[in-house]
Structures are given as structure tokens and as C-alpha cells.
Motif scaffolding. Sequence first.
Motif, mmCIF file in Angstrom:
data_model
loop_
_atom_site.group_PDB
_atom_site.id
_atom_site.type_symbol
_atom_site.label_atom_id
_atom_site.label_comp_id
_atom_site.label_asym_id
_atom_site.label_seq_id
_atom_site.Cartn_x
_atom_site.Cartn_y
_atom_site.Cartn_z
ATOM 1 N N MET A 144 -16.657 34.486 25.568
ATOM 2 C CA MET A 144 -17.766 34.780 24.676
ATOM 3 C C MET A 144 -17.267 35.069 23.260
ATOM 4 N N SER A 145 -16.128 35.728 23.171
ATOM 5 C CA SER A 145 -15.599 36.059 21.848
ATOM 6 C C SER A 145 -15.191 34.793 21.080
ATOM 7 N N ILE A 146 -14.746 33.774 21.808
ATOM 8 C CA ILE A 146 -14.386 32.510 21.145
ATOM 9 C C ILE A 146 -15.633 31.860 20.552
ATOM 10 N N LEU A 147 -16.730 31.917 21.270
ATOM 11 C CA LEU A 147 -17.996 31.356 20.785
ATOM 12 C C LEU A 147 -18.484 32.087 19.542
ATOM 13 N N ILE A 148 -18.357 33.399 19.535
ATOM 14 C CA ILE A 148 -18.755 34.188 18.364
ATOM 15 C C ILE A 148 -17.852 33.875 17.174
ATOM 16 N N ALA A 149 -16.557 33.753 17.429
ATOM 17 C CA ALA A 149 -15.615 33.421 16.349
ATOM 18 C C ALA A 149 -15.915 32.035 15.777
ATOM 19 N N LEU A 150 -16.253 31.108 16.642
ATOM 20 C CA LEU A 150 -16.600 29.760 16.177
ATOM 21 C C LEU A 150 -17.881 29.777 15.352
ATOM 22 N N ALA A 151 -18.856 30.574 15.748
ATOM 23 C CA ALA A 151 -20.104 30.681 14.994
ATOM 24 C C ALA A 151 -19.863 31.308 13.624
ATOM 25 N N VAL A 152 -19.014 32.333 13.574
ATOM 26 C CA VAL A 152 -18.690 32.967 12.289
ATOM 27 C C VAL A 152 -17.946 31.993 11.393
ATOM 28 N N LEU A 153 -16.991 31.270 11.958
ATOM 29 C CA LEU A 153 -16.225 30.283 11.179
ATOM 30 C C LEU A 153 -17.141 29.188 10.641
ATOM 31 N N SER A 154 -18.092 28.754 11.453
ATOM 32 C CA SER A 154 -19.043 27.726 11.001
ATOM 33 C C SER A 154 -19.931 28.247 9.878
ATOM 34 N N ALA A 155 -20.375 29.481 9.988
ATOM 35 C CA ALA A 155 -21.214 30.070 8.942
ATOM 36 C C ALA A 155 -20.446 30.205 7.632
#
Length: 63
Positions: free
Chosen positions: A1-12
Motif C-alpha cells: 500500500m505504501s508503494i501505491l501512495i508513493a507512486l500517487a505522490v510522485l505522479s502528483a
Amino acid sequence: MSILIALAVLSAVAVACTIVTLIRDGYRPVRTDGTRLPDAAPRQSTPSGSPCGSGQDASIARR
């Protein structure tokens, strides 16, 4: 789940940086100075439906 959140932050962050760069890049339409353009010879148009190389040149190429 933390990888998904990190990917979302990086995309933003990437989207925000792209928007900032597009605003700051300075690309704007620039008017052309007509006095600096070369004098252009009028173009010869070909009749509709005929290729540009038709005519005498085409008959020489077929031989």
C-alpha cells in the motif's frame, strides 16, 4: 500500500512540475517581420487530380 501512495505522490508532483514549467517556459507567438522575408516567386499550381510530376517529365521517365 505504501508503494501505491508513493507512486500517487510522485505522479502528483510530476503533474504540478509540468504545469509550472509550461507556465514559465516563455513560449509565446512572435509576430513575423514581413520586411525580412525574401520575395517569393508565385507558385504554379497543378490541375486537380494530376500528380506533380506529370507531363513531359513523366514521359521521359517511362522510356
